[in-house]
Scaffold this motif. Structure first.
Motif, PDB file in Angstrom:
ATOM      1  N   LEU A 158     136.367  18.252  43.091  1.00  0.00           N
ATOM      2  CA  LEU A 158     134.931  18.462  43.279  1.00  0.00           C
ATOM      3  C   LEU A 158     134.224  17.179  43.677  1.00  0.00           C
ATOM      4  CD1 LEU A 158     133.894  20.843  40.365  1.00  0.00           C
ATOM      5  CD2 LEU A 158     134.311  21.417  42.752  1.00  0.00           C
ATOM      6  N   GLN A 159     134.538  16.092  43.001  1.00  0.00           N
ATOM      7  CA  GLN A 159     133.900  14.814  43.314  1.00  0.00           C
ATOM      8  C   GLN A 159     134.772  13.677  42.801  1.00  0.00           C
ATOM      9  OE1 GLN A 159     130.266  15.778  41.021  1.00  0.00           O
ATOM     10  NE2 GLN A 159     130.618  13.919  39.836  1.00  0.00           N
ATOM     11  N   ARG A 160     134.604  12.512  43.398  1.00  0.00           N
ATOM     12  CA  ARG A 160     135.478  11.383  43.069  1.00  0.00           C
ATOM     13  C   ARG A 160     135.248  10.857  41.662  1.00  0.00           C
ATOM     14  NH1 ARG A 160     135.379   7.673  48.602  1.00  0.00           N
ATOM     15  NH2 ARG A 160     136.369   9.222  49.984  1.00  0.00           N
ATOM     16  N   THR A 161     133.999  10.857  41.234  1.00  0.00           N
ATOM     17  CA  THR A 161     133.649  10.329  39.916  1.00  0.00           C
ATOM     18  C   THR A 161     133.136  11.449  39.031  1.00  0.00           C
ATOM     19  OG1 THR A 161     133.048   8.199  40.884  1.00  0.00           O
ATOM     20  CG2 THR A 161     132.240   8.657  38.676  1.00  0.00           C
ATOM     21  N   CYS A 162     133.660  11.532  37.818  1.00  0.00           N
ATOM     22  CA  CYS A 162     133.179  12.554  36.887  1.00  0.00           C
ATOM     23  C   CYS A 162     132.629  11.884  35.637  1.00  0.00           C
ATOM     24  CB  CYS A 162     134.287  13.549  36.539  1.00  0.00           C
ATOM     25  SG  CYS A 162     135.648  12.855  35.576  1.00  0.00           S
ATOM     26  N   ILE A 163     131.906  12.654  34.868  1.00  0.00           N
ATOM     27  CA  ILE A 163     131.323  12.185  33.614  1.00  0.00           C
ATOM     28  C   ILE A 163     132.103  12.800  32.462  1.00  0.00           C
ATOM     29  CG2 ILE A 163     129.253  12.206  32.168  1.00  0.00           C
ATOM     30  CD1 ILE A 163     127.622  12.515  34.773  1.00  0.00           C
ATOM     31  N   MET A 164     132.443  11.969  31.489  1.00  0.00           N
ATOM     32  CA  MET A 164     133.087  12.472  30.278  1.00  0.00           C
ATOM     33  C   MET A 164     132.229  12.074  29.081  1.00  0.00           C
ATOM     34  SD  MET A 164     137.173  11.863  30.910  1.00  0.00           S
ATOM     35  CE  MET A 164     137.599  13.025  29.614  1.00  0.00           C
ATOM     36  N   LYS A 165     132.014  13.039  28.213  1.00  0.00           N
ATOM     37  CA  LYS A 165     131.241  12.782  27.001  1.00  0.00           C
ATOM     38  C   LYS A 165     132.064  13.205  25.795  1.00  0.00           C
ATOM     39  CE  LYS A 165     126.837  13.751  24.680  1.00  0.00           C
ATOM     40  NZ  LYS A 165     125.509  14.421  24.777  1.00  0.00           N
ATOM     41  N   PHE A 166     132.215  12.290  24.865  1.00  0.00           N
ATOM     42  CA  PHE A 166     132.953  12.564  23.636  1.00  0.00           C
ATOM     43  C   PHE A 166     131.980  12.584  22.468  1.00  0.00           C
ATOM     44  CE2 PHE A 166     135.917  10.440  26.516  1.00  0.00           C
ATOM     45  CZ  PHE A 166     137.026  11.277  26.471  1.00  0.00           C
ATOM     46  N   THR A 167     132.070  13.625  21.667  1.00  0.00           N
ATOM     47  CA  THR A 167     131.291  13.706  20.430  1.00  0.00           C
ATOM     48  C   THR A 167     132.279  13.875  19.276  1.00  0.00           C
ATOM     49  OG1 THR A 167     131.025  16.122  20.395  1.00  0.00           O
ATOM     50  CG2 THR A 167     129.453  14.852  21.725  1.00  0.00           C
ATOM     51  N   GLU A 168     131.770  14.091  18.093  1.00  0.00           N
ATOM     52  CA  GLU A 168     132.654  14.242  16.937  1.00  0.00           C
ATOM     53  C   GLU A 168     133.476  15.525  17.002  1.00  0.00           C
ATOM     54  OE1 GLU A 168     129.709  13.904  13.845  1.00  0.00           O
ATOM     55  OE2 GLU A 168     130.316  11.840  13.409  1.00  0.00           O
ATOM     56  N   THR A 169     132.997  16.529  17.728  1.00  0.00           N
ATOM     57  CA  THR A 169     133.676  17.827  17.725  1.00  0.00           C
ATOM     58  C   THR A 169     134.099  18.316  19.110  1.00  0.00           C
ATOM     59  OG1 THR A 169     131.530  18.960  17.850  1.00  0.00           O
ATOM     60  CG2 THR A 169     132.462  18.578  15.650  1.00  0.00           C
ATOM     61  N   GLU A 170     133.575  17.694  20.191  1.00  0.00           N
ATOM     62  CA  GLU A 170     133.824  18.224  21.533  1.00  0.00           C
ATOM     63  C   GLU A 170     134.055  17.120  22.551  1.00  0.00           C
ATOM     64  OE1 GLU A 170     130.994  22.239  21.329  1.00  0.00           O
ATOM     65  OE2 GLU A 170     130.190  20.369  22.145  1.00  0.00           O
ATOM     66  N   MET A 171     134.763  17.503  23.617  1.00  0.00           N
ATOM     67  CA  MET A 171     134.868  16.658  24.807  1.00  0.00           C
ATOM     68  C   MET A 171     134.252  17.427  25.967  1.00  0.00           C
ATOM     69  SD  MET A 171     138.256  15.307  26.900  1.00  0.00           S
ATOM     70  CE  MET A 171     138.701  16.955  27.480  1.00  0.00           C
ATOM     71  N   HIS A 172     133.368  16.763  26.713  1.00  0.00           N
ATOM     72  CA  HIS A 172     132.725  17.369  27.871  1.00  0.00           C
ATOM     73  C   HIS A 172     133.210  16.669  29.135  1.00  0.00           C
ATOM     74  CE1 HIS A 172     129.437  19.288  25.374  1.00  0.00           C
ATOM     75  NE2 HIS A 172     129.941  18.375  24.535  1.00  0.00           N
ATOM     76  N   VAL A 173     133.513  17.455  30.166  1.00  0.00           N
ATOM     77  CA  VAL A 173     133.823  16.908  31.487  1.00  0.00           C
ATOM     78  C   VAL A 173     132.827  17.523  32.463  1.00  0.00           C
ATOM     79  CG1 VAL A 173     135.557  16.610  33.291  1.00  0.00           C
ATOM     80  CG2 VAL A 173     136.262  16.693  30.894  1.00  0.00           C
ATOM     81  N   ILE A 174     132.078  16.667  33.167  1.00  0.00           N
ATOM     82  CA  ILE A 174     130.950  17.131  33.980  1.00  0.00           C
ATOM     83  C   ILE A 174     131.071  16.602  35.400  1.00  0.00           C
ATOM     84  CG2 ILE A 174     128.417  17.103  34.210  1.00  0.00           C
ATOM     85  CD1 ILE A 174     128.356  16.435  31.146  1.00  0.00           C
ATOM     86  N   CYS A 175     130.878  17.493  36.367  1.00  0.00           N
ATOM     87  CA  CYS A 175     130.750  17.117  37.778  1.00  0.00           C
ATOM     88  C   CYS A 175     129.447  17.731  38.270  1.00  0.00           C
ATOM     89  CB  CYS A 175     131.925  17.646  38.599  1.00  0.00           C
ATOM     90  SG  CYS A 175     133.530  16.958  38.144  1.00  0.00           S
ATOM     91  N   ASN A 176     128.424  16.900  38.442  1.00  0.00           N
ATOM     92  CA  ASN A 176     127.087  17.433  38.734  1.00  0.00           C
ATOM     93  C   ASN A 176     126.430  16.748  39.919  1.00  0.00           C
ATOM     94  OD1 ASN A 176     126.686  14.951  37.507  1.00  0.00           O
ATOM     95  ND2 ASN A 176     124.879  15.600  36.364  1.00  0.00           N
ATOM     96  N   ASP A 177     127.213  16.180  40.815  1.00  0.00           N
ATOM     97  CA  ASP A 177     126.668  15.475  41.973  1.00  0.00           C
ATOM     98  C   ASP A 177     126.032  16.476  42.940  1.00  0.00           C
ATOM     99  OD1 ASP A 177     126.179  13.934  44.267  1.00  0.00           O
ATOM    100  OD2 ASP A 177     127.876  12.620  43.855  1.00  0.00           O
ATOM    101  N   ASP A 178     124.789  16.235  43.334  1.00  0.00           N
ATOM    102  CA  ASP A 178     124.102  17.129  44.268  1.00  0.00           C
ATOM    103  C   ASP A 178     124.771  17.163  45.635  1.00  0.00           C
ATOM    104  OD1 ASP A 178     122.207  17.773  42.370  1.00  0.00           O
ATOM    105  OD2 ASP A 178     120.807  16.212  42.997  1.00  0.00           O
TER     106      ASP A 178
END
Length: 308
Positions: A23-43
């Motif tokens: 989808l895109q070259r750079t992605c966002i990863m967010k780690f919390t105490e209970t979840e991992m998020h992987v986000i690709c939101n480039d317009d």
């Protein structure tokens, strides 16, 4: 700021990143105490497609420890390709493709530890792999992926797209089968029509000056989506249900839809939701819905096409 975890399920982690990497070259990863998020939101993504994935920590990790001043959450950006390479290097079981097999390591890691580190003043997500070579020798391999840590103020601005309530939810056939069909349609049109109703009918079609093609599935199933509102709101919605035979449609970029179909590598169950003439929302579950360890949510906006 501290973060360290043992990756218990390397193949699933690999397939998750494989699904979003194109989808895109750079992605966002967010780690919390209970979840991992992987986000690709480039317009700038093809057709405006976005993916917001959520995975339960205990689905993917053990010995999971995280600490930060932002409510024990850490958000970072990194190269999806570099992350995929690190996961691939951990084990020959990460990928089953014959092409990947030719470049995979000559060892299988018994333990893969992922941790936040700084090397030469550069923040990295470090993967330490411990295992045995095929000749029986102990192996320790370190693979670092450069990252940029997002400030909490930047992370707080991350929000999924706002969409109207979908008119229809329908279970999709196996994504690999859909991919075969859509790949054949791709040379014929840039726009794909997604249609469905609340009687389990799903249609994929193209319509150009030279060709009109339609593929239809029946008895797909219309799953109910759990509501977070109060019972009164649920009753109002049930009274305003559309005609079961009414078809709802969203026109999408066929290339965007093909990129979504890359998620066949991780999908067990996929639900398509249509917000008529607005967008398509697709929920790709990791495991069966009842006990899914996570879900990838794809948003594909509608396109304007004068032929439809």
């Amino acid at each position: 700021m501290r973060f360290r975890a043992t990756i218990e399920n390397v193949p699933t982690f690999y397939r998750l990143i494989q699904a979003v990497e194109k989808l895109q070259r750079t992605c966002i990863m967010k780690f919390t105490e209970t979840e991992m998020h992987v986000i690709c939101n480039d317009d700038a993504n093809e057709g405006g497609i976005q993916v917001w994935s959520v995975v339960k920590v205990d689905t993917m990790f053990t010995s999971y420890r995280i600490q930060s001043n932002a409510n024990n959450a850490i958000t970072l950006t990194l190269s999806a390709e570099a992350l995929l390479s690190a996961l691939r290097s951990s084990s020959s079981s990460a990928s089953s493709s014959s092409v990947a097999a030719a470049i995979l390591p000559s060892y299988d890691a018994d333990e893969v530890v992922m941790k936040l580190a700084k090397k030469n003043e550069q923040a990295v997500l470090s993967f330490e792999m411990y295992g045995m070579s095929r000749s029986g020798r102990k192996v320790r391999v370190v693979h670092d992926v450069r990252i940029d840590v997002m400030r909490p103020a930047e992370s707080d601005k991350l929000h999924e797209p706002r969409c109207p309530d979908p008119e229809v939810h329908v279970l999709l056939p196996p994504l690999l089968k859909l991919r075969t069909i859509v790949e054949r349609l791709r040379p014929l049109s840039d726009v794909l029509a997604l249609r469905a109703n609340n009687s389990g009918i799903l249609q994929l079609s193209i319509n150009t000056d030279t060709v009109k093609l339609e593929t239809q599935w029946v008895k797909c199933g219309n799953p109910s989506i759990a509501l977070n509102d109060e019972d009164e709101d649920a009753e109002d919605i049930s009274l305003n249900k559309p005609d079961p035979d009414e078809m709802f449609c969203v026109l999408v970029s066929i290339r965007s839809f093909l990129k979504f179909l890359n998620s066949h590598v991780v999908s067990a169950t996929t639900i398509l939701c249509l917000c008529h003439n607005h967008c398509a929302i697709l929920y790709v579950y990791i495991g069966e819905i009842a006990d899914a360890g996570g879900v990838l949510t794809y948003y594909i906006p509608t396109v304007i096409d004068g032929d439809e």
